[in-house]
Design a protein around this motif. Structure first.
Motif, PDB file in Angstrom:
ATOM      1  N   ARG A  26    -127.807  34.830 110.221  1.00  0.00           N
ATOM      2  CA  ARG A  26    -129.133  34.247 110.523  1.00  0.00           C
ATOM      3  C   ARG A  26    -129.206  32.952 109.744  1.00  0.00           C
ATOM      4  NH1 ARG A  26    -132.923  35.803 106.663  1.00  0.00           N
ATOM      5  NH2 ARG A  26    -134.953  35.807 107.519  1.00  0.00           N
ATOM      6  N   ASN A  27    -128.775  32.879 108.804  1.00  0.00           N
ATOM      7  CA  ASN A  27    -128.782  31.722 107.617  1.00  0.00           C
ATOM      8  C   ASN A  27    -127.769  30.777 107.852  1.00  0.00           C
ATOM      9  OD1 ASN A  27    -131.157  32.281 106.405  1.00  0.00           O
ATOM     10  ND2 ASN A  27    -130.416  33.773 105.116  1.00  0.00           N
ATOM     11  N   SER A  28    -126.948  30.869 109.140  1.00  0.00           N
ATOM     12  CA  SER A  28    -125.900  29.651 109.498  1.00  0.00           C
ATOM     13  C   SER A  28    -126.022  28.339 109.089  1.00  0.00           C
ATOM     14  CB  SER A  28    -125.402  29.820 110.617  1.00  0.00           C
ATOM     15  OG  SER A  28    -124.205  29.463 111.092  1.00  0.00           O
ATOM     16  N   GLY A  29    -125.079  27.671 108.316  1.00  0.00           N
ATOM     17  CA  GLY A  29    -125.337  26.469 107.808  1.00  0.00           C
ATOM     18  C   GLY A  29    -125.881  26.241 106.596  1.00  0.00           C
ATOM     19  N   ASP A  34    -131.880  21.771 105.461  1.00  0.00           N
ATOM     20  CA  ASP A  34    -132.766  21.267 104.230  1.00  0.00           C
ATOM     21  C   ASP A  34    -132.504  20.807 103.022  1.00  0.00           C
ATOM     22  OD1 ASP A  34    -134.936  21.539 106.361  1.00  0.00           O
ATOM     23  OD2 ASP A  34    -134.912  23.933 105.876  1.00  0.00           O
ATOM     24  N   MET A  35    -131.098  20.499 102.821  1.00  0.00           N
ATOM     25  CA  MET A  35    -130.436  19.958 101.678  1.00  0.00           C
ATOM     26  C   MET A  35    -130.137  18.474 101.655  1.00  0.00           C
ATOM     27  SD  MET A  35    -129.076  21.216  98.535  1.00  0.00           S
ATOM     28  CE  MET A  35    -129.300  22.930  98.762  1.00  0.00           C
ATOM     29  N   GLU A  36    -130.716  17.720 100.737  1.00  0.00           N
ATOM     30  CA  GLU A  36    -130.444  16.361 100.564  1.00  0.00           C
ATOM     31  C   GLU A  36    -128.877  16.050 100.298  1.00  0.00           C
ATOM     32  OE1 GLU A  36    -131.130  12.390  97.857  1.00  0.00           O
ATOM     33  OE2 GLU A  36    -132.612  14.339  97.511  1.00  0.00           O
ATOM     34  N   PHE A  37    -128.236  15.203 100.998  1.00  0.00           N
ATOM     35  CA  PHE A  37    -126.889  15.049 100.562  1.00  0.00           C
ATOM     36  C   PHE A  37    -126.976  14.128  99.311  1.00  0.00           C
ATOM     37  CE2 PHE A  37    -122.851  12.746 100.930  1.00  0.00           C
ATOM     38  CZ  PHE A  37    -121.782  13.980 100.577  1.00  0.00           C
ATOM     39  N   VAL A  38    -125.967  14.843  98.406  1.00  0.00           N
ATOM     40  CA  VAL A  38    -125.810  13.979  97.272  1.00  0.00           C
ATOM     41  C   VAL A  38    -124.256  13.962  97.039  1.00  0.00           C
ATOM     42  CG1 VAL A  38    -126.402  13.737  94.654  1.00  0.00           C
ATOM     43  CG2 VAL A  38    -127.996  14.685  96.189  1.00  0.00           C
ATOM     44  N   PRO A  39    -123.749  12.829  97.242  1.00  0.00           N
ATOM     45  CA  PRO A  39    -122.197  12.925  97.143  1.00  0.00           C
ATOM     46  C   PRO A  39    -121.565  13.443  96.001  1.00  0.00           C
ATOM     47  CG  PRO A  39    -123.012  10.634  97.863  1.00  0.00           C
ATOM     48  CD  PRO A  39    -124.212  11.466  97.440  1.00  0.00           C
ATOM     49  N   GLU A  40    -122.085  13.196  94.835  1.00  0.00           N
ATOM     50  CA  GLU A  40    -121.483  13.443  93.461  1.00  0.00           C
ATOM     51  C   GLU A  40    -121.448  14.920  93.338  1.00  0.00           C
ATOM     52  OE1 GLU A  40    -125.831  11.933  92.676  1.00  0.00           O
ATOM     53  OE2 GLU A  40    -123.992  11.317  93.880  1.00  0.00           O
ATOM     54  N   ALA A  41    -122.417  15.656  94.206  1.00  0.00           N
ATOM     55  CA  ALA A  41    -122.606  17.300  93.979  1.00  0.00           C
ATOM     56  C   ALA A  41    -121.205  17.877  94.827  1.00  0.00           C
ATOM     57  CB  ALA A  41    -123.663  17.701  94.552  1.00  0.00           C
ATOM     58  N   HIS A 173    -119.932  22.512  84.109  1.00  0.00           N
ATOM     59  CA  HIS A 173    -121.309  22.598  84.896  1.00  0.00           C
ATOM     60  C   HIS A 173    -122.164  21.367  85.040  1.00  0.00           C
ATOM     61  CE1 HIS A 173    -124.103  22.252  81.390  1.00  0.00           C
ATOM     62  NE2 HIS A 173    -123.152  22.700  80.829  1.00  0.00           N
ATOM     63  N   GLU A 174    -122.939  21.239  86.021  1.00  0.00           N
ATOM     64  CA  GLU A 174    -123.847  20.022  86.534  1.00  0.00           C
ATOM     65  C   GLU A 174    -124.937  20.549  87.402  1.00  0.00           C
ATOM     66  OE1 GLU A 174    -124.136  15.889  85.807  1.00  0.00           O
ATOM     67  OE2 GLU A 174    -122.100  16.966  85.503  1.00  0.00           O
ATOM     68  N   ALA A 175    -126.027  19.924  86.916  1.00  0.00           N
ATOM     69  CA  ALA A 175    -127.034  20.168  88.194  1.00  0.00           C
ATOM     70  C   ALA A 175    -127.393  18.848  88.731  1.00  0.00           C
ATOM     71  CB  ALA A 175    -128.364  20.691  87.261  1.00  0.00           C
ATOM     72  N   TYR A 176    -127.686  18.682  90.086  1.00  0.00           N
ATOM     73  CA  TYR A 176    -127.694  17.558  90.890  1.00  0.00           C
ATOM     74  C   TYR A 176    -129.121  17.374  91.378  1.00  0.00           C
ATOM     75  CZ  TYR A 176    -122.839  18.021  90.385  1.00  0.00           C
ATOM     76  OH  TYR A 176    -121.370  18.040  90.148  1.00  0.00           O
ATOM     77  N   SER A 177    -129.732  16.235  91.663  1.00  0.00           N
ATOM     78  CA  SER A 177    -131.167  15.843  91.953  1.00  0.00           C
ATOM     79  C   SER A 177    -131.465  16.588  93.186  1.00  0.00           C
ATOM     80  CB  SER A 177    -131.241  14.298  92.354  1.00  0.00           C
ATOM     81  OG  SER A 177    -130.134  14.007  93.324  1.00  0.00           O
ATOM     82  N   ASN A 178    -130.563  17.203  94.076  1.00  0.00           N
ATOM     83  CA  ASN A 178    -131.056  17.883  95.251  1.00  0.00           C
ATOM     84  C   ASN A 178    -131.167  19.427  94.965  1.00  0.00           C
ATOM     85  OD1 ASN A 178    -128.205  18.691  95.054  1.00  0.00           O
ATOM     86  ND2 ASN A 178    -127.634  18.129  97.109  1.00  0.00           N
ATOM     87  N   GLY A 179    -130.958  19.848  93.609  1.00  0.00           N
ATOM     88  CA  GLY A 179    -131.284  21.124  93.298  1.00  0.00           C
ATOM     89  C   GLY A 179    -129.625  21.913  93.227  1.00  0.00           C
ATOM     90  N   LEU A 180    -128.760  21.452  93.623  1.00  0.00           N
ATOM     91  CA  LEU A 180    -127.513  22.067  93.728  1.00  0.00           C
ATOM     92  C   LEU A 180    -126.961  22.163  92.264  1.00  0.00           C
ATOM     93  CD1 LEU A 180    -125.618  22.983  95.932  1.00  0.00           C
ATOM     94  CD2 LEU A 180    -124.246  21.175  95.778  1.00  0.00           C
ATOM     95  N   GLN A 181    -126.270  23.328  92.045  1.00  0.00           N
ATOM     96  CA  GLN A 181    -125.576  23.227  90.799  1.00  0.00           C
ATOM     97  C   GLN A 181    -124.346  23.534  90.731  1.00  0.00           C
ATOM     98  OE1 GLN A 181    -127.775  26.233  88.306  1.00  0.00           O
ATOM     99  NE2 GLN A 181    -129.638  25.490  89.049  1.00  0.00           N
ATOM    100  N   LYS A 182    -123.346  23.104  90.119  1.00  0.00           N
ATOM    101  CA  LYS A 182    -121.946  23.365  90.124  1.00  0.00           C
ATOM    102  C   LYS A 182    -121.702  24.425  88.923  1.00  0.00           C
ATOM    103  CE  LYS A 182    -119.363  20.178  88.627  1.00  0.00           C
ATOM    104  NZ  LYS A 182    -118.583  18.701  88.512  1.00  0.00           N
ATOM    105  N   ASN A 183    -121.026  25.129  88.848  1.00  0.00           N
ATOM    106  CA  ASN A 183    -120.457  25.938  87.644  1.00  0.00           C
ATOM    107  C   ASN A 183    -119.032  26.485  87.935  1.00  0.00           C
ATOM    108  OD1 ASN A 183    -123.044  26.656  86.079  1.00  0.00           O
ATOM    109  ND2 ASN A 183    -123.838  27.142  88.146  1.00  0.00           N
ATOM    110  N   VAL A 184    -118.181  26.161  86.737  1.00  0.00           N
ATOM    111  CA  VAL A 184    -116.761  26.416  87.175  1.00  0.00           C
ATOM    112  C   VAL A 184    -116.574  27.558  85.812  1.00  0.00           C
ATOM    113  CG1 VAL A 184    -114.621  25.561  86.414  1.00  0.00           C
ATOM    114  CG2 VAL A 184    -116.337  24.132  87.820  1.00  0.00           C
TER     115      VAL A 184
END
Length: 189
Positions: A26-29, A34-41, A173-184
Motif C-alpha cells: 500500500r505504501n510502496s516507495g 513527498d520527501m525532499e531529496f537531501v543528498p547528505e541524508a 546520529h543526524e537530523a536533516y532538513s527534510n525530516g529524515l533522521q539517521k541513527n546508528v
C-alpha cells in the motif's frame, strides 16, 4: 570476528516493506514519496559500500536485488563484493552470473560460523525476515537506520519475540532538513 551491520530504511514503527517502490504494498516507495531529496541524508549509503567487505541478504531480497543492482551505478561497489544469501530453498542455478561471487548459507549456524572468520564488516540489505532471525539469535552487531515517518502495517525489521532486553548504544546520529533522521546503534553484549 566479522561485524554484521543491518542497514534499513525503517519507519519509526518498525516497517521496512517496499521502501523503493516494490509492487504489492500500500505504501510502496515511501522513502521518496513527498520527501525532499537531501543528498547528505543518504551519505551513509555510499559509506556503507566503501566500508563493507561483503553483503548479506535473504532469498526474497536477493531475488529482488540481483536482477537490478548489478547494472546500477549507485550500487557499483557491491558488484564485485562477495555476497552471502541465507536461504534453505535457493539453489546455485538460481544465482545470477553478473553480480560477483555469491555463497548460499543454509542456516543461522552458517551465519555464526561466517562471523568467526577473518575479514571486514558484512552489510545486510533488505531481508526483513533474515534481520528478525539474526537479531533474535544475537548475531547483529550494528544497525544503520533512517527513520522518516509512521507507516502502520507492513513487514517489520524487529521481531515480536518475547526475549531478553537487547541494549543498543547510539554511536552516530543526524537530523536533516527534510525530516529524515539517521541513527546508528551498536548492539551491546
Amino acid at each position: 570476528m566479522r561485524t554484521l551491520i543491518s542497514t534499513a530504511f525503517v519507519s519509526l514503527d518498525g516497517v521496512v516493506e517496499a521502501p523503493g517502490g516494490e509492487p504489492g504494498y500500500r505504501n510502496s516507495g515511501w522513502t521518496f514519496k513527498d520527501m525532499e531529496f537531501v543528498p547528505e541524508a543518504f551519505e551513509i549509503k555510499g559509506r556503507e559500500q566503501q566500508e563493507a567487505a561483503a553483503m548479506m541478504m535473504g532469498r526474497v531480497s536477493y531475488e529482488a536485488f540481483s536482477p537490478v543492482w548489478p547494472d546500477m551505478a549507485d550500487f557499483a561497489d557491491y558488484k564485485t563484493m562477495p555476497k552471502y544469501v541465507v536461504s534453505t530453498t535457493l539453489t546455485e542455478d538460481d544465482l545470477v552470473s553478473d553480480w560477483g561471487r555469491t555463497t548460499i548459507l543454509r542456516s543461522l549456524d552458517d551465519v555464526a560460523a561466517l562471523k568467526e572468520t577473518e575479514g571486514g564488516p558484512i552489510i545486510i540489505h533488505g531481508s526483513a525476515t533474515l534481520n528478525r532471525n539474526l537479531s533474535d539469535a544475537g548475531l547483529i552487531d550494528r544497525y544503520h537506520l533512517l527513520f522518516p515517518l509512521l507507516l502502520g502495517a507492513g513487514k517489520r525489521l524487529f521481531s515480536d519475540t518475547d526475549k531478553d532486553t537487547q541494549k543498543l548504544k547510539l554511536v552516530e546520529h543526524e537530523a536533516y532538513s527534510n525530516g529524515l533522521q539517521k541513527n546508528v546503534f551498536d548492539v551491546i553484549r
